[in-house]
Design a protein around this motif. Sequence first.
Motif, PDB file in Angstrom:
ATOM      1  N   SER A 109       3.709   4.254  -4.436  1.00  0.00           N
ATOM      2  CA  SER A 109       2.852   3.339  -5.186  1.00  0.00           C
ATOM      3  C   SER A 109       3.110   3.389  -6.675  1.00  0.00           C
ATOM      4  O   SER A 109       2.913   2.403  -7.387  1.00  0.00           O
ATOM      5  CB  SER A 109       1.381   3.674  -4.920  1.00  0.00           C
ATOM      6  OG  SER A 109       1.028   4.908  -5.533  1.00  0.00           O
ATOM      7  N   ASP A 168       1.255   4.994  -8.634  1.00  0.00           N
ATOM      8  CA  ASP A 168      -0.067   5.158  -9.233  1.00  0.00           C
ATOM      9  C   ASP A 168      -0.163   6.556  -9.851  1.00  0.00           C
ATOM     10  O   ASP A 168       0.018   7.556  -9.158  1.00  0.00           O
ATOM     11  CB  ASP A 168      -1.137   4.967  -8.158  1.00  0.00           C
ATOM     12  CG  ASP A 168      -2.545   4.953  -8.719  1.00  0.00           C
ATOM     13  OD1 ASP A 168      -2.758   5.476  -9.824  1.00  0.00           O
ATOM     14  OD2 ASP A 168      -3.444   4.416  -8.035  1.00  0.00           O
ATOM     15  N   THR A 206       0.843  -1.195   0.000  1.00  0.00           N
ATOM     16  CA  THR A 206       0.000   0.000   0.000  1.00  0.00           C
ATOM     17  C   THR A 206       0.875   1.241   0.000  1.00  0.00           C
ATOM     18  O   THR A 206       1.842   1.331   0.756  1.00  0.00           O
ATOM     19  CB  THR A 206      -0.916   0.012   1.238  1.00  0.00           C
ATOM     20  OG1 THR A 206      -1.701  -1.178   1.255  1.00  0.00           O
ATOM     21  CG2 THR A 206      -1.843   1.224   1.223  1.00  0.00           C
ATOM     22  N   THR A 249      -3.317   3.821  -1.898  1.00  0.00           N
ATOM     23  CA  THR A 249      -3.549   3.142  -3.168  1.00  0.00           C
ATOM     24  C   THR A 249      -2.793   1.820  -3.223  1.00  0.00           C
ATOM     25  O   THR A 249      -1.675   1.711  -2.715  1.00  0.00           O
ATOM     26  CB  THR A 249      -3.099   4.033  -4.341  1.00  0.00           C
ATOM     27  OG1 THR A 249      -1.744   4.447  -4.112  1.00  0.00           O
ATOM     28  CG2 THR A 249      -3.989   5.259  -4.449  1.00  0.00           C
ATOM     29  N   TYR A 293      -0.728   7.072   0.158  1.00  0.00           N
ATOM     30  CA  TYR A 293      -2.055   7.687   0.028  1.00  0.00           C
ATOM     31  C   TYR A 293      -3.145   6.629  -0.121  1.00  0.00           C
ATOM     32  O   TYR A 293      -4.237   6.901  -0.614  1.00  0.00           O
ATOM     33  CB  TYR A 293      -2.071   8.668  -1.143  1.00  0.00           C
ATOM     34  CG  TYR A 293      -1.147   9.827  -0.890  1.00  0.00           C
ATOM     35  CD1 TYR A 293      -1.557  10.930  -0.154  1.00  0.00           C
ATOM     36  CD2 TYR A 293       0.174   9.786  -1.327  1.00  0.00           C
ATOM     37  CE1 TYR A 293      -0.697  11.966   0.122  1.00  0.00           C
ATOM     38  CE2 TYR A 293       1.045  10.826  -1.053  1.00  0.00           C
ATOM     39  CZ  TYR A 293       0.599  11.916  -0.322  1.00  0.00           C
ATOM     40  OH  TYR A 293       1.471  12.946  -0.034  1.00  0.00           O
ATOM     41  N   SER A 325      -0.310  -0.957  -4.485  1.00  0.00           N
ATOM     42  CA  SER A 325       1.015  -0.623  -5.001  1.00  0.00           C
ATOM     43  C   SER A 325       1.749  -1.853  -5.497  1.00  0.00           C
ATOM     44  O   SER A 325       1.373  -2.992  -5.204  1.00  0.00           O
ATOM     45  CB  SER A 325       1.850   0.067  -3.915  1.00  0.00           C
ATOM     46  OG  SER A 325       1.176   1.186  -3.386  1.00  0.00           O
TER      47      SER A 325
END
Length: 510
Positions: free
Chosen positions: A441, A443, A385, A390, A388, A392
């Motif tokens: 992450s 993302d 994780t 998300t 934030y 990962s």
Amino acid sequence: MAYTPLLTGPMARPVPFPLATFPVSPRSPRAAAWDPNGDFVRDDRLYHISGRVEVDLSSAVTLTSLTSYADYRQSIPLDLDGTTFSSGVSDDTGRIKTFAQELRLTGDTPSGLKWMVGGNYQHDKVFERLIFDPMITSGTAVGPATFDSFFVDNDQKIESKAVFASLDLPLADRLVLQGSVRYTDQKRDFAGCVRDNGNGQISAALGLLSTIFTGAPQTIPLGGCGTLGANFLPAPIVTGKLNEDNLSWRASLNWNLDSQSLLYANVTKGYKSGSFPTLPASSAVQLRPVPQESVLAFEAGAKLGFGRMLQVEAAAFYYRYRDKQLVGFLVDPVFGPLPSLVSIPKNHIQGAEITATLRPVAGFTLTASGTYVDTRIDRNPINPTGPYGTPSDFVGQRFPYTPRWQGSLDAQYRFPAFADLYAFLGGTITARSSTTGALLSGDPAVAALEAGLKIDGYALVDLRAGIEASDERWRLELWGRNITNKFYVNGVTRNSDFTTASPACPPPTA
């Protein structure tokens, strides 16, 4: 400081401060913001007593007893939000009591063989209490039940027993084989939770959460533990045990070429103890311990001397880790993503370092050093994780707070001044490459936010000048640190709704 709320929408708690519009700090080490009425003085105390007794059992065998006791207390207050509003303040308080006793026998033989055997016992009592007061964020609420302050308790008792032995075996006139082994057995007991501080706020909030999950009314007493246990029922306290043992060892081959030069190679197996986290966890599952980490390390190097003019030290290394403990994030259903130790199953480090000292003329010394460290995560932990919240993929990432390049260049000239005094002038340049303050992450949806958790590289210049006695028994020195007033950051943190940076302290001014 950057305000990035954990929760948005109808489930988020409205924060009664204009944090989102608070100005971003300029790139100046003298620019800071904190609660104007807060007291953020750190208060630590350490008492330590130790004793050493040696008894010569014979001309070749010595019995040594080492006994020590330490008592440490701390109070580390922090302004978590980095603004002038009272939104997030913590105080990391605690106490550690440690008793250790070691007995060992050492000896040698006429052939040059040196040996040691011994045993060690250590008992630790570790209590940590995180005090959050206030903690007013988007996540400090369960529906209509809000809470502004609470405790996080972590009480551990650790008992460690070990036996060890080492051997230095001369293989030839300048060739020595060294070996050591240590068996350690450790038992760790844990008790902890999120605790109501007596105002009833978090008891009411987590009692409501338990009621929602169980479908039956649940209450948590004032001052009680709020972390929910099995089936989301209130638990008097969360307890756990972590019993581990390991066998660490080291083998080294040293070849002394002459009085100034040495070649060496070694391989080492080592361990770092597991532990229980200190987290404001709403569920006992999040207080599971991280296991011990292990490393298998290979290193080879040389120390070469060419008279007084030049000395060179160089080494190359490769470390293979299992279950390495790195700072990551766990998602709590109430508090959101929380920074915590996570266990990374497989990762490695490889690199090299070199230091060279040159004395081309009398009194002038030039020292250059450099380190290259390539770190890599090879396998993801369970539920990786990002900071934030998300999902990962950490594979291929470098370790946080581990710059790939670091180096320094130091020069000093020392010369006779008058009588028995010497003067000296010197300077140092240090530099390092960029790194991060957390596992990211990657993302794209949070890429702009995660950019705030990167730490830029920097180079610093220091100067010094002074006089000293010819025998160097005393010295008077004037110095300047970071004379170009370079702005740089030591660390960045994501905590609750807040992302904050810690710039290096500026040099003192009159």
